[in-house]
Design a protein around this motif. Structure first.
Motif, mmCIF file in Angstrom:
data_model
loop_
_atom_site.group_PDB
_atom_site.id
_atom_site.type_symbol
_atom_site.label_atom_id
_atom_site.label_comp_id
_atom_site.label_asym_id
_atom_site.label_seq_id
_atom_site.Cartn_x
_atom_site.Cartn_y
_atom_site.Cartn_z
ATOM 1 N N ASN A 9 -23.288 -26.123 -18.365
ATOM 2 C CA ASN A 9 -23.425 -27.557 -18.590
ATOM 3 C C ASN A 9 -24.327 -27.778 -19.827
ATOM 4 O OD1 ASN A 9 -24.077 -30.255 -18.539
ATOM 5 N ND2 ASN A 9 -24.127 -30.369 -16.309
ATOM 6 N N ILE A 10 -23.675 -27.878 -20.978
ATOM 7 C CA ILE A 10 -24.427 -27.962 -22.244
ATOM 8 C C ILE A 10 -25.220 -29.271 -22.303
ATOM 9 C CG2 ILE A 10 -24.200 -28.012 -24.782
ATOM 10 C CD1 ILE A 10 -21.803 -26.113 -24.457
ATOM 11 N N LYS A 11 -24.620 -30.311 -21.716
ATOM 12 C CA LYS A 11 -25.293 -31.621 -21.730
ATOM 13 C C LYS A 11 -26.686 -31.489 -21.106
ATOM 14 C CE LYS A 11 -24.291 -36.425 -20.524
ATOM 15 N NZ LYS A 11 -25.087 -36.944 -19.439
ATOM 16 N N LEU A 68 -29.157 -29.427 -23.236
ATOM 17 C CA LEU A 68 -29.698 -30.174 -24.382
ATOM 18 C C LEU A 68 -30.665 -31.260 -23.907
ATOM 19 C CD1 LEU A 68 -26.594 -30.500 -26.737
ATOM 20 C CD2 LEU A 68 -28.457 -28.856 -26.874
ATOM 21 N N GLU A 69 -30.291 -31.923 -22.831
ATOM 22 C CA GLU A 69 -31.175 -32.983 -22.313
ATOM 23 C C GLU A 69 -32.559 -32.434 -21.988
ATOM 24 O OE1 GLU A 69 -27.979 -36.170 -20.461
ATOM 25 O OE2 GLU A 69 -29.121 -34.891 -19.083
ATOM 26 N N GLY A 70 -32.587 -31.174 -21.525
ATOM 27 C CA GLY A 70 -33.866 -30.525 -21.232
ATOM 28 C C GLY A 70 -34.783 -30.473 -22.448
ATOM 29 N N TYR A 71 -34.185 -30.553 -23.625
ATOM 30 C CA TYR A 71 -34.981 -30.553 -24.866
ATOM 31 C C TYR A 71 -35.009 -31.941 -25.517
ATOM 32 C CZ TYR A 71 -34.724 -25.522 -24.383
ATOM 33 O OH TYR A 71 -34.828 -24.236 -23.898
ATOM 34 N N GLY A 72 -34.492 -32.913 -24.784
ATOM 35 C CA GLY A 72 -34.494 -34.281 -25.321
ATOM 36 C C GLY A 72 -33.494 -34.474 -26.452
ATOM 37 N N VAL A 73 -32.410 -33.693 -26.404
ATOM 38 C CA VAL A 73 -31.444 -33.743 -27.503
ATOM 39 C C VAL A 73 -30.067 -34.057 -26.924
ATOM 40 C CG1 VAL A 73 -30.307 -32.268 -29.220
ATOM 41 C CG2 VAL A 73 -32.743 -32.028 -28.819
ATOM 42 N N THR A 96 -17.587 -28.589 -28.042
ATOM 43 C CA THR A 96 -17.257 -29.603 -29.054
ATOM 44 C C THR A 96 -17.890 -30.984 -28.834
ATOM 45 O OG1 THR A 96 -15.266 -28.464 -29.718
ATOM 46 C CG2 THR A 96 -15.314 -30.827 -30.151
ATOM 47 N N PRO A 97 -17.898 -31.506 -27.601
ATOM 48 C CA PRO A 97 -18.473 -32.852 -27.452
ATOM 49 C C PRO A 97 -19.943 -32.919 -27.889
ATOM 50 C CG PRO A 97 -17.349 -32.157 -25.434
ATOM 51 C CD PRO A 97 -17.377 -30.977 -26.336
ATOM 52 N N PHE A 98 -20.577 -31.753 -27.972
ATOM 53 C CA PHE A 98 -22.015 -31.761 -28.283
ATOM 54 C C PHE A 98 -22.312 -31.417 -29.737
ATOM 55 C CE2 PHE A 98 -21.187 -31.002 -23.880
ATOM 56 C CZ PHE A 98 -21.804 -32.137 -23.364
ATOM 57 N N LEU A 99 -21.261 -31.357 -30.545
ATOM 58 C CA LEU A 99 -21.454 -31.186 -31.986
ATOM 59 C C LEU A 99 -21.355 -32.573 -32.620
ATOM 60 C CD1 LEU A 99 -21.710 -29.414 -34.555
ATOM 61 C CD2 LEU A 99 -19.207 -29.242 -34.566
ATOM 62 N N GLU A 100 -22.359 -32.923 -33.394
ATOM 63 C CA GLU A 100 -22.384 -34.247 -34.024
ATOM 64 C C GLU A 100 -21.190 -34.412 -34.976
ATOM 65 O OE1 GLU A 100 -26.438 -35.376 -35.276
ATOM 66 O OE2 GLU A 100 -25.439 -36.083 -37.097
ATOM 67 N N LYS A 101 -20.628 -35.601 -34.997
ATOM 68 C CA LYS A 101 -19.511 -35.909 -35.909
ATOM 69 C C LYS A 101 -19.957 -35.701 -37.361
ATOM 70 C CE LYS A 101 -16.507 -39.607 -37.195
ATOM 71 N NZ LYS A 101 -16.539 -41.008 -37.483
ATOM 72 N N GLY A 102 -19.081 -35.129 -38.165
ATOM 73 C CA GLY A 102 -19.418 -34.918 -39.577
ATOM 74 C C GLY A 102 -20.143 -33.600 -39.809
ATOM 75 N N ARG A 103 -20.394 -32.860 -38.719
ATOM 76 C CA ARG A 103 -21.117 -31.588 -38.861
ATOM 77 C C ARG A 103 -20.147 -30.396 -38.720
ATOM 78 N NH1 ARG A 103 -26.330 -31.241 -39.931
ATOM 79 N NH2 ARG A 103 -27.354 -33.266 -40.039
#
Ligand SMILES: C[S@@+](CC[C@H](N)C(=O)[O-])C[C@H]1O[C@@H](n2cnc3c(N)ncnc32)[C@H](O)[C@@H]1O
Length: 381
Positions: A239-241, A244-249, A295-302
């Motif tokens: 669960n990547i979400k 990342l949330e654990g780091y506030g990202v 993929t959902p956790f890669l920012e658009k344009g990156r």
């Protein structure tokens, strides 16, 4: 599977931090700007040339400094510039045929000193683009040796050379950005994150490898105080979400994947391991699942860099790299930005048995692999 540095929001600070392979000039910024301003008021080309020659003289022979250009007071603002680039810019002014052209080059130099112009995805100061000749822009990478400095011990069979994540981060991330590597192995990407001031999360299936990687990464100095962590999990399902949330990202700014090249190296006996897939269709399906999960956790344009090679199976060349590229492109939302072909070192076994392999290749009509790919994608939606 198994060249370059600089986080450039503050290019000048980086130049100072860099173990420089080139010589730098540390100047009193205020004085330097004052001299350039004075030059820009001159209307006669010969007079301007004299001033530029005097300036160049100080850079080349610092003991001739009567202007105070090199007097750095402890609270004063300094500027650190590559000497070779600065001299070439001064020479360009001197070679100008008209005062208009000379002033144009002078203005460009002034802009480079005064301002920082960067794109959305990196810290490259476009005003000083000439100073980034360590950033590779060619699609063919011929590297003669791997970076073995610091914690880069190269102990892991199947690792990649640190120059790969290094180059990707310089071009496609800014300082303090977040990088996700879903097949992080020995943690090469995260060691580079520490060096360049990027935060990095790595995912790795093999528990022993995770522990060793985390230990080694901790040994690498962390002067930018970034987060670097290897997590023991299956990249298809983690669960990547929540990680990342654990780091506030919420999202990362660079995605790196260096999966097994199917079964060329069997990394474990774990059925979740991509190197255990019993066909390349199965392998591609598993890779696709990792891509879908991340993929959902890669920012658009990156950017997303996929490092992969081809293989032979039963005497047939299997274009695994291109199959993997298609697997990504078939998902839409990604633009192909580059196919980089990179050489790799021969394995020791192959080097020791060079003649035997040569004989086998001649008999079997095949080629010895000497290259792999970095498939580069941009997320466009
Ligand atoms: C080619 S290696 C990556 C090496 C890494 N770039 C380095 O420099 O050390 C591939 C890694 O993927 C791991 N792996 C395989 N299947 C995985 C999965 N489902 N989830 C996470 N890691 C996996 C393997 O254990 C192996 O360490």
């Amino acid at each position: 599977m198994k060249s370059t540095r600089g986080a450039a929001l503050n290019l000048f600070e980086d130049l100072e931090a860099k173990p420089s392979t080139f010589s730098v000039a540390i100047l009193n910024k205020e004085k330097f700007v004052e001299i350039l301003n004075e030059c820009s008021t001159v209307t006669d080309l010969a007079l301007l040339n004299n001033k530029i020659i005097a300036l160049r003289g100080i850079i080349v022979t610092p003991k001739d400094d009567r202007e105070g250009l090199l007097n750095i007071d402890s609270n004063g603002d300094t500027i650190t510039l590559r000497k070779d680039v600065l001299i070439s810019e001064l020479n360009q002014i001197l070679e100008a045929q008209t005062i208009g052209r000379a002033k144009y080059y002078l203005k460009r130099l002034e802009d480079g000193i005064q301002g920082v112009k960067t794109s959305k995805v990196n810290d490259i100061n476009l005003h000083r683009w000439k100073e980034y000749d360590d950033i590779i822009i060619d699609s063919l990478w011929l590297m003669d040796k791997r970076d073995t400095s610091g914690a880069h011990l190269g102990w892991y069979w199947g690792n990649f050379i640190p120059q790969i994540p290094h180059q990707m981060m310089l071009r496609y991330t800014k300082k303090d950005d977040w990088v996700l590597d879903t097949f992080v192995g020995s943690g090469t990407t995260l060691i580079e994150c520490r060096r360049l001031g990027r935060n990095g999360i790595g995912i790795e299936l093999n528990t022993e490898v995770v522990n060793r990687a985390n230990e080694l990464i901790e040994k690498e100095p962390n002067k930018y105080e970034v987060t670097t962590k290897v997590i023991n999990a299956d990249s298809r399902t983690i669960n990547i979400k929540s990680v990342l949330e654990g780091y506030g990202v919420k999202q990362v700014q660079l995605l790196i994947m260096h999966p097994p090249y199917h079964d060329i190296i069997k990394f474990s006996n774990d059925s979740r391991d991509l190197s255990i897939a019993n066909s390349y269709d199965k392998f591609l399906k598993m890779l696709g699942e990792v891509v879908d999960n991340a993929t959902p956790f890669l920012e658009k344009g990156r950017y997303f860099a996929l490092v992969i090679g081809d293989k032979y199976s039963k005497g047939e060349w299997i274009p695994l790299g291109f199959y993997c590229m298609n697997e990504v492109l078939k998902r839409k939302g990604y633009l192909l930005k580059g196919i980089i072909v990179k050489n790799f070192e021969e394995t020791r076994a192959k080097r020791d048995q060079k003649q035997l392999w040569r004989y086998r290749a001649l008999v079997g009509g095949f080629y010895i692999f000497k290259h792999e790919y970095i498939m580069l994608f941009k997320k466009d939606r």
